[in-house]
Scaffold this motif. Sequence first.
Motif, mmCIF file in Angstrom:
data_model
loop_
_atom_site.group_PDB
_atom_site.id
_atom_site.type_symbol
_atom_site.label_atom_id
_atom_site.label_comp_id
_atom_site.label_asym_id
_atom_site.label_seq_id
_atom_site.Cartn_x
_atom_site.Cartn_y
_atom_site.Cartn_z
ATOM 1 N N GLN A 163 125.196 0.874 75.544
ATOM 2 C CA GLN A 163 124.126 1.653 74.914
ATOM 3 C C GLN A 163 122.919 1.797 75.846
ATOM 4 O O GLN A 163 122.104 2.701 75.670
ATOM 5 C CB GLN A 163 123.661 0.977 73.619
ATOM 6 N N ILE A 164 122.799 0.889 76.801
ATOM 7 C CA ILE A 164 121.659 0.875 77.707
ATOM 8 C C ILE A 164 121.960 1.775 78.895
ATOM 9 O O ILE A 164 123.047 1.677 79.484
ATOM 10 C CB ILE A 164 121.382 -0.567 78.192
ATOM 11 N N PRO A 165 121.065 2.673 79.287
ATOM 12 C CA PRO A 165 121.307 3.537 80.452
ATOM 13 C C PRO A 165 121.650 2.726 81.701
ATOM 14 O O PRO A 165 121.224 1.575 81.853
ATOM 15 C CB PRO A 165 119.986 4.293 80.603
ATOM 16 N N ARG A 166 122.408 3.347 82.592
ATOM 17 C CA ARG A 166 123.043 2.652 83.712
ATOM 18 C C ARG A 166 122.076 1.810 84.538
ATOM 19 O O ARG A 166 122.358 0.647 84.833
ATOM 20 C CB ARG A 166 123.742 3.679 84.606
ATOM 21 N N LYS A 167 120.948 2.367 84.931
ATOM 22 C CA LYS A 167 120.019 1.636 85.798
ATOM 23 C C LYS A 167 119.470 0.401 85.099
ATOM 24 O O LYS A 167 119.408 -0.691 85.685
ATOM 25 C CB LYS A 167 118.879 2.558 86.232
ATOM 26 N N GLN A 168 119.076 0.573 83.845
ATOM 27 C CA GLN A 168 118.549 -0.570 83.095
ATOM 28 C C GLN A 168 119.658 -1.567 82.763
ATOM 29 O O GLN A 168 119.439 -2.779 82.734
ATOM 30 C CB GLN A 168 117.888 -0.077 81.803
ATOM 31 N N ARG A 169 120.866 -1.058 82.539
ATOM 32 C CA ARG A 169 122.009 -1.924 82.245
ATOM 33 C C ARG A 169 122.293 -2.870 83.408
ATOM 34 O O ARG A 169 122.620 -4.043 83.205
ATOM 35 C CB ARG A 169 123.241 -1.077 81.962
ATOM 36 N N ALA A 170 122.114 -2.378 84.626
ATOM 37 C CA ALA A 170 122.337 -3.225 85.804
ATOM 38 C C ALA A 170 121.357 -4.387 85.837
ATOM 39 O O ALA A 170 121.716 -5.509 86.217
ATOM 40 C CB ALA A 170 122.212 -2.387 87.076
ATOM 41 N N VAL A 171 120.121 -4.134 85.418
ATOM 42 C CA VAL A 171 119.111 -5.203 85.357
ATOM 43 C C VAL A 171 119.521 -6.252 84.334
ATOM 44 O O VAL A 171 119.432 -7.466 84.585
ATOM 45 C CB VAL A 171 117.720 -4.622 85.010
ATOM 46 N N VAL A 172 120.008 -5.790 83.186
ATOM 47 C CA VAL A 172 120.422 -6.710 82.129
ATOM 48 C C VAL A 172 121.625 -7.535 82.584
ATOM 49 O O VAL A 172 121.667 -8.758 82.397
ATOM 50 C CB VAL A 172 120.739 -5.943 80.831
ATOM 51 N N ARG A 173 122.625 -6.874 83.174
ATOM 52 C CA ARG A 173 123.817 -7.601 83.641
ATOM 53 C C ARG A 173 123.440 -8.670 84.663
ATOM 54 O O ARG A 173 123.959 -9.798 84.627
ATOM 55 C CB ARG A 173 124.815 -6.629 84.262
ATOM 56 N N LYS A 174 122.542 -8.333 85.575
ATOM 57 C CA LYS A 174 122.120 -9.295 86.588
ATOM 58 C C LYS A 174 121.446 -10.498 85.936
ATOM 59 O O LYS A 174 121.696 -11.649 86.324
ATOM 60 C CB LYS A 174 121.165 -8.620 87.576
ATOM 61 N N ALA A 175 120.604 -10.242 84.913
ATOM 62 C CA ALA A 175 119.920 -11.334 84.212
ATOM 63 C C ALA A 175 120.914 -12.191 83.436
ATOM 64 O O ALA A 175 120.796 -13.422 83.396
ATOM 65 C CB ALA A 175 118.854 -10.771 83.280
ATOM 66 N N VAL A 176 121.923 -11.555 82.818
ATOM 67 C CA VAL A 176 122.943 -12.288 82.071
ATOM 68 C C VAL A 176 123.707 -13.236 82.988
ATOM 69 O O VAL A 176 124.058 -14.360 82.600
ATOM 70 C CB VAL A 176 123.903 -11.296 81.375
ATOM 71 N N GLU A 177 123.950 -12.803 84.212
ATOM 72 C CA GLU A 177 124.735 -13.595 85.159
ATOM 73 C C GLU A 177 123.891 -14.587 85.970
ATOM 74 O O GLU A 177 124.422 -15.338 86.779
ATOM 75 C CB GLU A 177 125.458 -12.636 86.116
ATOM 76 N N SER A 178 122.587 -14.602 85.738
ATOM 77 C CA SER A 178 121.685 -15.467 86.493
ATOM 78 C C SER A 178 121.613 -16.861 85.875
ATOM 79 O O SER A 178 122.347 -17.186 84.932
ATOM 80 C CB SER A 178 120.285 -14.846 86.529
#
Length: 357
Positions: A163-178
């Motif tokens: 649901q999150i646009p691609r650029k913002q989704r990448a930020v979220v994925r990176k935070a999830v994996e941090s």
Amino acid sequence: MTSNRPAGAGETTAYEVGTLDDAGMAAWDAFVQHCPQATFFHRAGWRTVIEKSFGQKCHFLKATRDGQIHGVLPLVLVRSKMFGTRLVATGWCVGGSTAVDEPEAALALDRAAQALLANSAAEYIEYRDPANPHTDGSWQIKDGIYASFERPIEAEEDACLKQIPRKQRAVVRKAVESTLVDRIDEDLKSFYQLYSLSMRNLGTPVFSRRYIATLLEVFGADADILTVYQDGRPLSSVLNFYFRDKVMPYYTGADPDARKLGAADLMYFRVMRRASARGYKTFDFGRSKLETGPYAFKKNWGFEPRPVNHEFFLKEGVTMPDVNPNNPKYQRKIEAWKRLPLPVANLIGPWFGRQVG
């Protein structure tokens, strides 16, 4: 208690308009829970929160017929040395106004509010984001300042991410994996530390710690705090409200390092996921001023803005108020507040917070 008979209504349609008391809180909340027009900001608990935290007088009006509630209006008489005296529904909240299950009940509540205005020192009535907009020209409308954002929460995590646009989704994925971790905090120490810092940095007076504690006490399981940490250090924190099928992140704070680490992004995503696991279906991202950082942040998450209007009923001779941070006359004060030492801002901020309404 007054009797109101709406213009054009039949002889059987009459409402008694009275004020909420302690004995009537359960019936009030039962109506709010089931009335489609009602929001979290119509709940009876706000009377307790506002009177206890700010020392202001609440006039929570209810329209009844044959003992049944058909409408509520949570008015607050806000007395302020800075901004004057006014009746606001709901004071200190982003929503309010009449919530009814019969159109005529809104008219009865309007009339009772106008009678209160006439017999008080208030200069005007303000309805925030009204569910029953006035179309007869008797109320003035202020628009173009705020927008609200909400959308459904996808039940599956991957679908929620998409649901999150691609650029913002990448930020979220990176935070999830941090190495960032999140948890529900039982006390408000970390939250208030970050919240008060963020408010000072925005140039906005902070509400008191007592106010935040009262919110958690009064609303119980319908409010919580989620905080994101790195190595035990709090980076981002949010106080959430829950109502019917919605979760609403309402007050938030962040460390200056939070943005580069994606802590706020992870925080909101975890609020969504935790809420979904509890059965909540909608993420209410709340209200933001147009063309501001928070407004852009929410759009970057793929949320579409909904315009929010405020309505005003003015006493004769009173001009339209302009109490909002976009007013140029407040800009110098905002910039000065940003330069205050944090302990000073936290000490004097709650006095100013009582003036805002």
